[in-house]
Motif scaffolding. Structure first.
Motif, PDB file in Angstrom:
ATOM      1  N   MET A 105       1.068  -0.754   0.079  1.00  0.00           N
ATOM      2  CA  MET A 105       0.399  -0.245  -0.020  1.00  0.00           C
ATOM      3  C   MET A 105       1.248   1.018  -0.145  1.00  0.00           C
ATOM      4  O   MET A 105       1.335   0.955   1.066  1.00  0.00           O
ATOM      5  CB  MET A 105      -0.933  -0.068   1.419  1.00  0.00           C
ATOM      6  CG  MET A 105      -1.760   0.979   0.924  1.00  0.00           C
ATOM      7  SD  MET A 105      -2.852   1.283   2.585  1.00  0.00           S
ATOM      8  CE  MET A 105      -2.541  -0.104   3.557  1.00  0.00           C
TER       9      MET A 105
ATOM     10  N   ILE B  56       1.337   8.484   1.988  1.00  0.00           N
ATOM     11  CA  ILE B  56       2.093   9.593   2.077  1.00  0.00           C
ATOM     12  C   ILE B  56       1.849  10.046   3.684  1.00  0.00           C
ATOM     13  O   ILE B  56       1.446  10.222   4.317  1.00  0.00           O
ATOM     14  CB  ILE B  56       1.350  10.535   0.996  1.00  0.00           C
ATOM     15  CG1 ILE B  56       0.932  10.746  -0.525  1.00  0.00           C
ATOM     16  CG2 ILE B  56       2.150  12.268   1.467  1.00  0.00           C
ATOM     17  CD1 ILE B  56       1.806  11.162  -1.296  1.00  0.00           C
ATOM     18  N   VAL B  57       3.418  10.351   3.507  1.00  0.00           N
ATOM     19  CA  VAL B  57       3.666  11.013   5.210  1.00  0.00           C
ATOM     20  C   VAL B  57       4.454  12.038   5.295  1.00  0.00           C
ATOM     21  O   VAL B  57       5.387  12.574   4.660  1.00  0.00           O
ATOM     22  CB  VAL B  57       4.116   9.161   5.598  1.00  0.00           C
ATOM     23  CG1 VAL B  57       4.889   9.959   7.438  1.00  0.00           C
ATOM     24  CG2 VAL B  57       3.658   8.404   5.610  1.00  0.00           C
TER      25      VAL B  57
ATOM     26  N   TRP C 275       3.734   1.974   2.496  1.00  0.00           N
ATOM     27  CA  TRP C 275       3.779   1.083   3.905  1.00  0.00           C
ATOM     28  C   TRP C 275       5.306   0.311   4.507  1.00  0.00           C
ATOM     29  O   TRP C 275       6.053   0.828   5.436  1.00  0.00           O
ATOM     30  CB  TRP C 275       2.357   0.508   3.950  1.00  0.00           C
ATOM     31  CG  TRP C 275       2.503   0.157   5.577  1.00  0.00           C
ATOM     32  CD1 TRP C 275       3.147  -0.112   6.693  1.00  0.00           C
ATOM     33  CD2 TRP C 275       0.895   1.251   6.057  1.00  0.00           C
ATOM     34  NE1 TRP C 275       2.338   0.191   7.810  1.00  0.00           N
ATOM     35  CE2 TRP C 275       1.294   1.312   7.831  1.00  0.00           C
ATOM     36  CE3 TRP C 275      -0.081   1.925   5.758  1.00  0.00           C
ATOM     37  CZ2 TRP C 275       0.496   1.519   8.761  1.00  0.00           C
ATOM     38  CZ3 TRP C 275      -0.400   2.293   6.068  1.00  0.00           C
ATOM     39  CH2 TRP C 275      -0.290   2.197   7.965  1.00  0.00           C
ATOM     40  N   GLU C 276       5.323  -0.479   4.383  1.00  0.00           N
ATOM     41  CA  GLU C 276       6.782  -1.029   5.105  1.00  0.00           C
ATOM     42  C   GLU C 276       8.114  -0.690   5.002  1.00  0.00           C
ATOM     43  O   GLU C 276       8.505  -0.495   5.870  1.00  0.00           O
ATOM     44  CB  GLU C 276       6.509  -2.426   3.946  1.00  0.00           C
ATOM     45  CG  GLU C 276       6.223  -3.229   4.639  1.00  0.00           C
ATOM     46  CD  GLU C 276       4.716  -3.619   3.663  1.00  0.00           C
ATOM     47  OE1 GLU C 276       4.473  -2.605   3.304  1.00  0.00           O
ATOM     48  OE2 GLU C 276       3.454  -4.183   4.523  1.00  0.00           O
TER      49      GLU C 276
ATOM     50  N   PHE D  92       8.300   2.830   7.075  1.00  0.00           N
ATOM     51  CA  PHE D  92       7.152   2.599   8.447  1.00  0.00           C
ATOM     52  C   PHE D  92       9.325   2.054   8.619  1.00  0.00           C
ATOM     53  O   PHE D  92       9.453   2.358  10.150  1.00  0.00           O
ATOM     54  CB  PHE D  92       6.571   2.001   8.945  1.00  0.00           C
ATOM     55  CG  PHE D  92       5.399   2.742   8.835  1.00  0.00           C
ATOM     56  CD1 PHE D  92       5.446   3.909   9.913  1.00  0.00           C
ATOM     57  CD2 PHE D  92       4.237   2.834   8.240  1.00  0.00           C
ATOM     58  CE1 PHE D  92       4.051   4.882   9.832  1.00  0.00           C
ATOM     59  CE2 PHE D  92       3.480   3.815   8.230  1.00  0.00           C
ATOM     60  CZ  PHE D  92       3.101   4.969   8.878  1.00  0.00           C
TER      61      PHE D  92
ATOM     62  N   ILE E 227      11.736   4.884   9.609  1.00  0.00           N
ATOM     63  CA  ILE E 227      11.169   6.250  10.755  1.00  0.00           C
ATOM     64  C   ILE E 227      11.223   4.888  11.581  1.00  0.00           C
ATOM     65  O   ILE E 227      12.493   5.694  12.438  1.00  0.00           O
ATOM     66  CB  ILE E 227       9.498   6.462  10.246  1.00  0.00           C
ATOM     67  CG1 ILE E 227       8.558   6.944   9.390  1.00  0.00           C
ATOM     68  CG2 ILE E 227       9.114   6.773  11.491  1.00  0.00           C
ATOM     69  CD1 ILE E 227       7.295   6.992   8.834  1.00  0.00           C
ATOM     70  N   GLU E 228      11.389   3.837  11.618  1.00  0.00           N
ATOM     71  CA  GLU E 228      12.579   3.276  12.773  1.00  0.00           C
ATOM     72  C   GLU E 228      13.685   3.734  12.890  1.00  0.00           C
ATOM     73  O   GLU E 228      14.256   3.764  13.688  1.00  0.00           O
ATOM     74  CB  GLU E 228      11.961   1.895  12.840  1.00  0.00           C
ATOM     75  CG  GLU E 228      12.171   0.869  13.957  1.00  0.00           C
ATOM     76  CD  GLU E 228      11.267  -0.401  13.993  1.00  0.00           C
ATOM     77  OE1 GLU E 228      11.092  -1.480  12.912  1.00  0.00           O
ATOM     78  OE2 GLU E 228      12.115  -1.334  15.658  1.00  0.00           O
TER      79      GLU E 228
ATOM     80  N   LEU F  31       0.011  10.866   7.999  1.00  0.00           N
ATOM     81  CA  LEU F  31       0.066   9.498   7.334  1.00  0.00           C
ATOM     82  C   LEU F  31      -1.566   9.462   6.303  1.00  0.00           C
ATOM     83  O   LEU F  31      -2.441   8.879   6.626  1.00  0.00           O
ATOM     84  CB  LEU F  31      -0.242   8.642   7.775  1.00  0.00           C
ATOM     85  CG  LEU F  31      -0.452   6.869   7.431  1.00  0.00           C
ATOM     86  CD1 LEU F  31      -0.105   6.644   6.062  1.00  0.00           C
ATOM     87  CD2 LEU F  31       0.023   6.066   9.205  1.00  0.00           C
TER      88      LEU F  31
END
Lengths: 105, 105, 105, 105
Positions: free
Chosen positions: A1, A4-5, A49-50, A53, A56-57, A77
């Motif tokens: 998926m 936009i973040v 998505w993956e 994130f 970001i981690e 998000l």
């Protein structure tokens, strides 16, 4: 998926000058191959998505390794199934409305 | 990495009554075995980074499957390396200060 | 205009223990006569626009006076013209859906 | 008190195309004489507390008058007493770190 973040990372316990930490996160995001736009209150990111994130981690891990014992992050998000929309599409869409251009909303 | 998250999912294109969608997300989070607390503007979540963000992705998938073509989500997210802190610890810590209890901050 | 707000105030430059500052803000909001609910990632507030934002400004002033040179705050904010909804209505609405109650959404 | 704000207004109950509403808010902010920068996930604003929040209230009024029965807004908000910092200063500060410039953080 696709997402936009908008990412805003605030390290705590390291004083009030945060730009060194933000720059480190920019490098993490660039190394992840993500499309980004830095702005005055965060960084816009476009990607899967993956990937987003996971990156970001890694930003959190990097900022902790730089010495920040606590991090407070805000993320906006967006996902959509009706159409594909890029970071630049989103800005262009509003700017066209401001210029009175009769464009696809 | 353990995270404390505040999740607020806003489906777009489905009118103004959102509680059915929020309830579906609560079920997704419960099925993921995550500790959660519902409040008036979102849901607090406690868990491991991968588990929490995988569950939030499933929330987005569920809300899209229910018919929402677009979702706008806001996430607040905290990590810390100095101590382990639960959702209830965070509230207790402020409440003790309000009662004048001389507790660990 | 009535607003429902979620307020999360993060003082910077004062270390990682923030509950004393959050407790001070709770007192400011209570003195303003606002309806509030503390949760693990912020405080929900219900009131008139002017009252709520004047009180949030006083929170910032109080936290600066306590010694924080910088504050990073996140606010979620809802207004609606179709119906009057309280903080407790919002939670109840989701809880009824979770229990399968056929209620007004 | 001077504030730096990131404003993201999401009208509900009007479908999924929001740029017309965002453009209307841009006009409200411009009429208020505020310094702004549009980006893909919101608008950065710089100004005095009262001016900024009065303008944001007028944005909500304008979007309701355009037909949106409900609005969900996210605001990030920074104040500081240690120095005066503009929207452009914030971006420049990170960009200098990325270029390895030894600048004031």
């Amino acid at each position: 998926m696709k997402v936009i973040v908008d990412l805003c990372i605030v390290p705590l316990g390291v004083g009030v000058s945060l730009s060194t930490y933000i720059a480190a996160c920019e490098r993490v995001l660039a190394e992840a191959g993500l499309e980004t736009r830095l702005h005055a209150n965060g960084t816009n990111i476009e990607g899967e998505w993956e990937d987003v994130f996971a990156a970001i981690e890694r930003c959190h891990e990097a900022v902790h390794e730089m010495g920040a014992p606590r991090i407070s992050t805000t993320i906006k998000l967006g996902t959509r199934t009706d159409r594909n929309q890029s970071l630049d599409d989103k800005v262009r869409s509003v700017e066209e409305k401001l210029r009175g251009v009769d464009a696809k909303p």
